[in-house]
Motif scaffolding. Structure first.
Motif, PDB file in Angstrom:
ATOM      1  N   THR A  76       0.960  -1.208  -0.285  1.00  0.00           N
ATOM      2  CA  THR A  76      -0.184  -0.064   0.120  1.00  0.00           C
ATOM      3  C   THR A  76       1.058   1.748  -0.136  1.00  0.00           C
ATOM      4  O   THR A  76       0.910   1.896  -0.397  1.00  0.00           O
ATOM      5  N   LYS A 136     -13.395   6.881   1.000  1.00  0.00           N
ATOM      6  CA  LYS A 136     -13.184   6.246   2.477  1.00  0.00           C
ATOM      7  C   LYS A 136     -12.961   4.160   1.766  1.00  0.00           C
ATOM      8  O   LYS A 136     -13.194   3.642   0.718  1.00  0.00           O
ATOM      9  N   ASP A 137     -11.252   3.969   2.308  1.00  0.00           N
ATOM     10  CA  ASP A 137     -10.990   2.667   2.583  1.00  0.00           C
ATOM     11  C   ASP A 137     -10.774   2.236   1.116  1.00  0.00           C
ATOM     12  O   ASP A 137     -10.574   1.332   0.628  1.00  0.00           O
ATOM     13  N   MET A 216      -9.443   4.568   7.227  1.00  0.00           N
ATOM     14  CA  MET A 216      -9.302   3.139   6.517  1.00  0.00           C
ATOM     15  C   MET A 216      -9.923   2.076   7.584  1.00  0.00           C
ATOM     16  O   MET A 216      -9.484   2.101   8.415  1.00  0.00           O
ATOM     17  N   LYS A 221      -5.436  -2.415   5.106  1.00  0.00           N
ATOM     18  CA  LYS A 221      -5.648  -1.935   4.296  1.00  0.00           C
ATOM     19  C   LYS A 221      -4.777  -0.858   4.056  1.00  0.00           C
ATOM     20  O   LYS A 221      -4.508   0.767   3.686  1.00  0.00           O
ATOM     21  N   TYR A 222      -3.804  -0.408   5.324  1.00  0.00           N
ATOM     22  CA  TYR A 222      -3.138   0.696   6.506  1.00  0.00           C
ATOM     23  C   TYR A 222      -1.930   0.692   5.455  1.00  0.00           C
ATOM     24  O   TYR A 222      -1.283  -0.060   4.614  1.00  0.00           O
TER      25      TYR A 222
END
Lengths: 289, 561
Positions: A76, A136-137, A216, A221-222
């Motif tokens: 990520t 978001k996310d 997140m 997903k961080y």
């Protein structure tokens, strides 16, 4: 022959000593971390590790790389840095090129940008905006909100302004379009500036953790910095209800050290490739014609 | 970093309370036309989804088999067995980030999760004020299973923070008295110096003097000392590296940084008279080198490294602390750590220590209609605590326990597929802490008294190392010494303004007295100043809250009597 004088020599000695000291201040913590990451748990909790591994082992690295969240966070972060830097640089060079020209309303436009530098909406409006846009996310929540930075824009505009106008006029006469001029003349000539701004943005993306945690709702997903924030910073010491397994996990300093070390490596590795541009990078207003 | 997050917290608190008060909730009503889920044979059909908020710090990334937050052995179990799908829609890292995210969700920018574990009394208050959390008085009366009711009946004070005008807006997360602290002592040092473990203050003083002066590690250097503790944040850490025993020896139940019900009125422990003598003792010991030289700069977690290194001889902490300091037995040959009960007070009474009854409270979205489903799930979580039903030994075979050759084992290295560490499956549910009914260590006490380990809880306790087991047994035997903080409400108005200043002043004065930078009489000045600078108002407000909280008999309303 000023460098032969005693004063100069004294200065040199002092200068070198000071620089070495400053260098060590930056380097030793990293070395300590490396030593910890290679030491045994017992040695660390007994405060026995300084700059050399005690009870050498690579377990921490094996564990770090077998942690699926670490890997996904690393990915990520890389994606975010590459994507974020490219998008930012695209916007910034386009905007910077345009704003380095004289045209009507330029100052008003510039003022608008600078206004955002001084006054921002703050946490809540930004959050509502990002969630409202449905970011978001997604990786876009990390990349888009910071894509355009007024400070970086000013740096670039000023860099573009130092390129002689005559070059552009000559290109016009030869029939080049604005885009051709930007890509064939401005960009190659302002590489130092672009490299500097890119590095700013890159490091910014790599290190930023708060937005990751904010936007997140799944730890996988961080980005890396947010992941480390949750793992390393044990801020909640007053939280008294803890179980044995949690407490044992807390004392696993070596894993934390390994994770921090691994996560700083990529950005350290990028640095030497960009460093040569820095000498010319930011000389904003240093030389007057 | 700490300071920064405080600034964040403050800023967001100020801004958000403004928004919350203004009632800034977008009118997005929840009208998803899903077929009604029906509970049939203990299972919902079609499955219903329960969204949750979760604070996840140390555990972040500790899933095995490629599992994740929303897809793991426990979420799959819930869907399969109960028809309840748990989905985390709000995730926060440490406490302050989590609170920030909860506050942000309150702005109405997104739907609030159905189940909200809240760990901050101020936030609990704000959530109630916002009108966005559900009143659950009747839900508890109707849906809470009886065996859980029995648990909540024991801890009425845990409802104090969530009661407003006789209505209940939440419930404690898995209330259960935490384990008490024990003294971990270097037994090899005691043996070498032919000393006995101290039980009184005088004996304690003799032992730490000997540990400091008589070269217990036999290296010919005076490089050891008696007692290590932390005085960085408070002289009552409540869990690890705690010196509160010394204060309690003189003040009884008046523990520093804690409110105690003294003849019907709450009083603040740090200003109680006995503290002066306690500080005088510590000052004396500090001057003689019996204590950690850096006690004021070391946090609870740092203060134990001297013990692990073999420099300090005594540390106080929860029984599991042994797991964190046992490396001393590896680092130093012959080292042996043995737990003992904390010492007695100067007048022969016991010394007291902080107890915690719960970690945070559950609150619910006001639109959440499935309290019955919540209680069904919650009750199942308790199976592991009671050692009944599906979770007799633990939550999932191969995760937190395994059966090898028909023997239950909790040692992750012995598993059929060996693991690095046991997976805390219970923590994959909505709670940070797995429900427990073991109190301060009843199972260990039972085991020590010859009860056969046949339930999961007993088996698990039995699988611990002997030192830890002894520690828990001592903790249970001394469970009367645990006193919870009687004030668990939101910070009162005056508190919000001046509490930080008052506690900072308290910490500075205490430390300066111990370090010998201020005369002992500075304590009297401190008490005087504390009362003058707002302490009296705070005491009044805290008592108002207490009277208010204990006025209405909500327990009867919830059918918990």
């Amino acid at each position: 022959m000023y460098h032969k004088t005693t004063g100069y020599r004294v200065f040199s000695v002092f200068n070198y000593a000071f620089m070495i000291l400053a260098g060590l201040v930056c380097f030793l913590p990293l070395l300590h971390l490396l030593a910890q990451s290679l030491s045994s748990k017992a040695a660390i909790s007994g405060n026995l590790v300084s700059f050399w591994p005690v009870g050498f082992n690579m377990d921490a690295y094996v564990k770090t790389f077998s942690n699926s969240n670490f890997i996904s966070s690393m990915w990520t972060s890389i994606l975010r840095t590459v994507l974020g830097t490219s998008i930012s640089m695209f916007i910034l060079t386009c905007a910077g090129y345009a704003l380095s020209k004289e045209f009507r309303g330029r100052n008003v436009l510039m003022w608008f940008f600078i206004f955002t530098m001084l006054f921002s909406g703050g946490l809540i409006p930004s959050y509502i905006l990002v969630t409202g846009l449905g970011l978001k996310d997604t990786i876009w929540a990390l990349v888009l909100p910071g894509a355009f930075g007024a400070y970086n824009l000013i740096l670039l505009v000023n860099f573009f302004k130092t390129i002689p106008k005559a070059l552009e006029e000559a290109a016009f006469i030869d029939g080049a379009s604005f885009f051709a001029i930007l890509s064939k003349i401005y960009l190659p000539l302002s590489l130092p500036g672009i490299a500097t701004v890119s590095l700013f943005i890159m490091v910014g993306h790599w290190n930023s953790w708060f937005d990751g945690i904010l936007y997140m709702s799944d730890a996988s997903k961080y980005p890396l910095a947010s992941f480390l924030q949750t793992v390393v910073v044990q801020s909640n010491m007053q939280n008294m209800a803890m179980s044995q397994s949690e407490v044992e996990a807390m004392s696993e300093q070596s894993i934390k050290a390994a994770q921090i070390f691994v996560s700083t490596l990529p950005i350290i590795m990028v640095y030497p490739f960009l460093q040569r541009y820095f000498v010319k990078g930011i000389v904003l207003g240093a030389v007057k014609e | 970093m700490r300071e920064r997050s405080n600034v964040w917290k403050m800023l967001s608190t100020i801004m958000l309370s403004a928004l919350v008060v203004a009632g800034c909730s977008s009118g997005e009503s929840n009208t998803v036309a899903t077929p009604e889920s029906v509970l049939k044979d203990g299972k919902y059909d079609p499955p219903l989804t329960m969204t949750i908020a979760k604070q996840q710090d140390e555990n972040s990334g500790k899933y095995i088999n490629g599992e994740s937050l929303n897809d793991n052995v426990l979420t799959r179990w819930g869907e399969e067995k109960l028809g309840i799908k748990i989905e985390t829609t709000l995730l926060g890292g440490d406490a302050s980030q989590y609170n920030t995210k909860l506050r942000l969700a309150l702005t109405g920018s997104e739907k609030l999760p159905d189940v909200l574990p809240v760990y901050d009394t101020m936030l609990i208050n704000d959530l109630i004020e916002s009108g966005q959390v559900k009143e659950i008085t009747e839900d508890i009366a109707t849906y809470m299973p009886d065996r859980i009711k029995e648990i909540y009946k024991q801890y009425p004070s845990t409802f104090n923070p969530v009661v407003r005008d006789g209505k209940v807006y939440g419930m404690a997360i898995a209330p259960n008295l935490t384990e008490g602290e024990v003294m971990l002592i270097r037994q090899d040092w005691l043996d070498k110096l032919q000393l006995k473990a101290p039980t009184t203050l005088e004996e304690f003083e003799q032992v730490i003097a000997a540990f400091t002066n008589d070269d217990p590690d036999g290296n010919g250097k005076q490089d050891t000392y008696g007692f290590t503790f932390s005085g960085k944040d408070s002289y009552n850490t409540g869990w690890v590296s705690d010196p509160v025993m010394i204060f309690s020896a003189y003040t009884g139940k008046h523990l520093p940084r804690q409110w105690v019900n003294d003849n019907g009125k709450l009083a603040y422990g740090s200003v109680a008279p006995g503290n002066k003598e306690a500080l005088g003792k510590l000052r004396d010991w500090y001057a003689k080198g019996y204590l950690n030289k850096e006690l004021a700069t070391q946090g609870a977690w740092d203060a134990l490294s001297d013990f692990t290194e073999g420099k300090a001889g005594i540390i106080v902490g929860r029984p599991w602390l042994y797991g964190s300091v046992k490396d001393v037995e590896k680092n130093i040959e012959g080292a042996k750590v043995v737990p003992y009960p904390t010492i007695q007070g100067v007048n022969g009474d016991r010394t007291y220590q902080t107890a915690q009854l719960n970690d945070g409270v559950f609150m619910f979205n006001k639109d959440f209609q499935n309290m019955e489903a919540f209680f069904l799930y919650y009750d199942k979580m308790y199976d592991a605590a009671f050692g009944t039903g599906e979770f007799k030994y633990g939550y999932a075979q191969g995760y937190d326990y395994d059966i090898v050759n028909e023997e239950v084992t909790f040692d992750p290295q012995q598993f059929n597929t060996p693991l690095e560490a046991v997976q805390g499956v219970g923590k994959m549910a909505f709670t940070k802490n797995t429900p427990s009914v073991d109190g301060p260590g009843q199972s260990y006490y039972d085991l020590a008294n010859g009860v056969e380990p046949d339930t999961g809880v007993l088996l698990q306790s039995d699988s611990r190392d002997q030192t830890t087991k002894d520690g828990y047994r001592i903790s249970y035997e001394n469970r009367d010494s645990l006193v919870p903080n009687d004030f668990n409400g939101p910070p009162t108005p005056t508190m919000q303004n001046i509490w930080e200043q008052l506690t900072t002043m308290e910490q500075e004065i205490f430390t300066k007295i111990i370090y010998g930078n201020e005369p002992l009489e500075a304590f009297d000045t401190f008490v005087k100043q504390w009362h003058e600078k707002g302490g009296d108002e705070v005491t009044e407000e805290v008592n108002d809250w207490y009277n208010q909280a204990s006025k209405t008999d909500v327990m009867a309303l919830m059918n918990l009597k």
